[in-house]
Design a protein around this motif. Structure first.
Motif, PDB file in Angstrom:
ATOM      1  N   LYS A   1       4.360  -3.175  -7.815  1.00  0.00           N
ATOM      2  CA  LYS A   1       3.248  -3.782  -7.077  1.00  0.00           C
ATOM      3  C   LYS A   1       3.632  -5.167  -6.569  1.00  0.00           C
ATOM      4  O   LYS A   1       3.285  -5.553  -5.445  1.00  0.00           O
TER       5      LYS A   1
ATOM      6  N   THR B   1      -6.478  -4.863   4.341  1.00  0.00           N
ATOM      7  CA  THR B   1      -7.219  -3.991   3.446  1.00  0.00           C
ATOM      8  C   THR B   1      -6.256  -3.041   2.725  1.00  0.00           C
ATOM      9  O   THR B   1      -5.073  -2.958   3.055  1.00  0.00           O
ATOM     10  N   ALA B   2      -6.802  -2.307   1.761  1.00  0.00           N
ATOM     11  CA  ALA B   2      -5.984  -1.351   1.015  1.00  0.00           C
ATOM     12  C   ALA B   2      -5.466  -0.245   1.938  1.00  0.00           C
ATOM     13  O   ALA B   2      -4.313   0.189   1.826  1.00  0.00           O
ATOM     14  N   SER B   3      -6.314   0.220   2.860  1.00  0.00           N
ATOM     15  CA  SER B   3      -5.871   1.278   3.782  1.00  0.00           C
ATOM     16  C   SER B   3      -4.779   0.767   4.713  1.00  0.00           C
ATOM     17  O   SER B   3      -3.827   1.495   5.030  1.00  0.00           O
TER      18      SER B   3
ATOM     19  N   ARG C   1      -1.506   0.781   2.776  1.00  0.00           N
ATOM     20  CA  ARG C   1      -0.904   2.112   2.701  1.00  0.00           C
ATOM     21  C   ARG C   1      -0.208   2.470   4.016  1.00  0.00           C
ATOM     22  O   ARG C   1       0.902   3.015   4.020  1.00  0.00           O
TER      23      ARG C   1
ATOM     24  N   ASP D   1      -6.347   3.369  -5.943  1.00  0.00           N
ATOM     25  CA  ASP D   1      -6.954   2.503  -4.929  1.00  0.00           C
ATOM     26  C   ASP D   1      -7.063   1.065  -5.427  1.00  0.00           C
ATOM     27  O   ASP D   1      -6.902   0.116  -4.659  1.00  0.00           O
ATOM     28  N   SER D   2      -7.355   0.920  -6.731  1.00  0.00           N
ATOM     29  CA  SER D   2      -7.461  -0.437  -7.296  1.00  0.00           C
ATOM     30  C   SER D   2      -6.105  -1.144  -7.281  1.00  0.00           C
ATOM     31  O   SER D   2      -6.034  -2.359  -7.053  1.00  0.00           O
TER      32      SER D   2
ATOM     33  N   VAL E   1      -3.676  -0.631  -5.050  1.00  0.00           N
ATOM     34  CA  VAL E   1      -3.391  -0.986  -3.660  1.00  0.00           C
ATOM     35  C   VAL E   1      -4.232  -2.190  -3.242  1.00  0.00           C
ATOM     36  O   VAL E   1      -3.769  -3.070  -2.515  1.00  0.00           O
ATOM     37  N   ALA E   2      -5.460  -2.240  -3.711  1.00  0.00           N
ATOM     38  CA  ALA E   2      -6.318  -3.390  -3.422  1.00  0.00           C
ATOM     39  C   ALA E   2      -5.723  -4.659  -4.030  1.00  0.00           C
ATOM     40  O   ALA E   2      -5.779  -5.741  -3.418  1.00  0.00           O
ATOM     41  N   ASP E   3      -5.163  -4.538  -5.239  1.00  0.00           N
ATOM     42  CA  ASP E   3      -4.503  -5.692  -5.862  1.00  0.00           C
ATOM     43  C   ASP E   3      -3.317  -6.167  -5.019  1.00  0.00           C
ATOM     44  O   ASP E   3      -3.107  -7.374  -4.848  1.00  0.00           O
TER      45      ASP E   3
ATOM     46  N   ALA F   1      -2.858  -5.853  -1.762  1.00  0.00           N
ATOM     47  CA  ALA F   1      -3.365  -6.518  -0.558  1.00  0.00           C
ATOM     48  C   ALA F   1      -3.955  -7.886  -0.880  1.00  0.00           C
ATOM     49  O   ALA F   1      -3.850  -8.827  -0.083  1.00  0.00           O
ATOM     50  N   ARG F   2      -4.566  -8.002  -2.060  1.00  0.00           N
ATOM     51  CA  ARG F   2      -5.207  -9.267  -2.429  1.00  0.00           C
ATOM     52  C   ARG F   2      -4.188 -10.345  -2.774  1.00  0.00           C
ATOM     53  O   ARG F   2      -4.281 -11.473  -2.294  1.00  0.00           O
TER      54      ARG F   2
END
Length: 324
Positions: free
Chosen positions: A183, A276-278, A281, A297-298, A300-302, A304-305
């Motif tokens: 990650k 964003t997460a999308s 990806r 999804d969580s 991928v959100a991490d 991006a964040r």
């Protein structure tokens, strides 16, 4: 053993002196045999002395040139050895000295070549600060990054295990996993692509993914090379640009990067100001390093964040550097 060619070369280099000696010997023999008329010998002495003076002056000039050449070589050699012996070619750094030197480099360098693991510090501190300076000064910046291959699960697992084994009891690295490593690398790649897309006229970017692990991190700038370990609290080395070691290291690091798997950053899909997460990806799929089913999804959100988060990972671990 002296060869015939060397003997001939030595004889030719002293041909003029041999002629003078031959003429002087011939005049002396003729004078002893009373072959020459009276007074003729005295007339021949002056030309012989003049020829001898010419040979002597030419030989002295030749010696002076040789001495100058030797002195020049000696100055260069002595200078290099003095540099090596004085310790100025390689400096050992500890604590805040490492972060201070890197901060000074960020304030003026136009190139940054990094070889390491996940590139967390590059993502959070180095890249954004260098881009900010490039904007202010309207200058170009070149970033070359060699990171771990996040698609290589075994490699990232070995990297995580290495840092768990080297960490102190209770340290954050104790809970570091292979997925965390992957990650982190993905976040650095996303950040680098984002900064390039929004600073395309200023940032030249090259990213290579390595399939080997190193305990050391190399940050090479136009001013120096800094070699560190797992953070600024560990001993590091600095090699200034005027060191005889700088250019060989430059070649070595570029050669290492050229042997990695390159990412075609030109093919990266456009990211929004707040990815964003999308979008993350889509980005990694476009770069040929898609996220697998392990990434929820969580996760991928991490990615991006934290990609654009500017939290210094070493904040509080060493005194803050001061840059004049």
């Amino acid at each position: 053993m002296t060869t015939v060619k060397e003997r001939l070369r030595g004889a030719l280099s002293n041909l003029d002196l041999g002629i003078v000696l031959l003429v002087a010997a011939a005049v002396s023999v003729l004078d002893l045999l009373e072959v020459l008329p009276n007074g003729q010998t005295d007339k021949l002495i002056l030309p012989v002395l003049a020829l001898l003076a010419f040979v002597w002056i030419r030989d002295r000039n030749r010696q002076t040139r040789v001495a100058d050449q030797i002195a020049a070589v000696s100055r260069t050699t002595d200078g290099m050895w003095r540099l090596l012996a004085s310790g100025d070619s390689v400096k050992s750094l500890n604590g805040a000295a490492i972060t201070r030197l890197l901060a000074e480099a960020r304030a003026s360098t136009d190139m940054w070549l990094f070889k390491g693991g996940t590139g967390t510090y590059i993502r959070a501190v180095t890249l954004p600060e260098c881009i900010e300076r490039a904007r202010r000064t309207r200058s170009k910046m070149r970033f070359l990054l060699e990171l771990l291959d996040p698609t290589n699960k075994a490699l990232c697992a070995s990297y995580a295990e290495l840092h768990r084994n080297l960490s102190n009891d209770g340290a954050e690295e104790k809970g570091w996993t292979s997925l965390d490593t992957r990650k982190d690398v993905y976040a650095t790649i996303l950040a680098a692509c984002w900064y390039r897309q929004y600073n395309s006229q200023l940032l030249e970017l090259k990213i290579g993914l390595a399939d080997t692990i190193s305990l050391f991190r190399c940050d090479l700038t136009s001013h120096n090379l800094v070699i560190t370990q797992r953070g600024p609290e560990f001993p590091g080395l600095a090699i200034p640009r005027n060191s005889p070691h700088y250019n060989p290291w430059y070649v070595e690091l570029e050669n290492s990067l050229n042997q990695t798997k390159p990412l075609e950053v030109d093919k990266a899909p456009q990211l929004s100001l707040r990815p964003t997460a999308s979008e993350a990806r889509e980005l990694f799929a476009g770069l040929g390093i898609p996220l697998t089913e392990e990434f929820k999804d969580s996760d991928v959100a991490d990615i991006a964040r934290v990609a654009l988060s500017r939290t210094d990972p070493y904040q509080g671990r060493v005194p803050a550097p001061s840059v004049n």
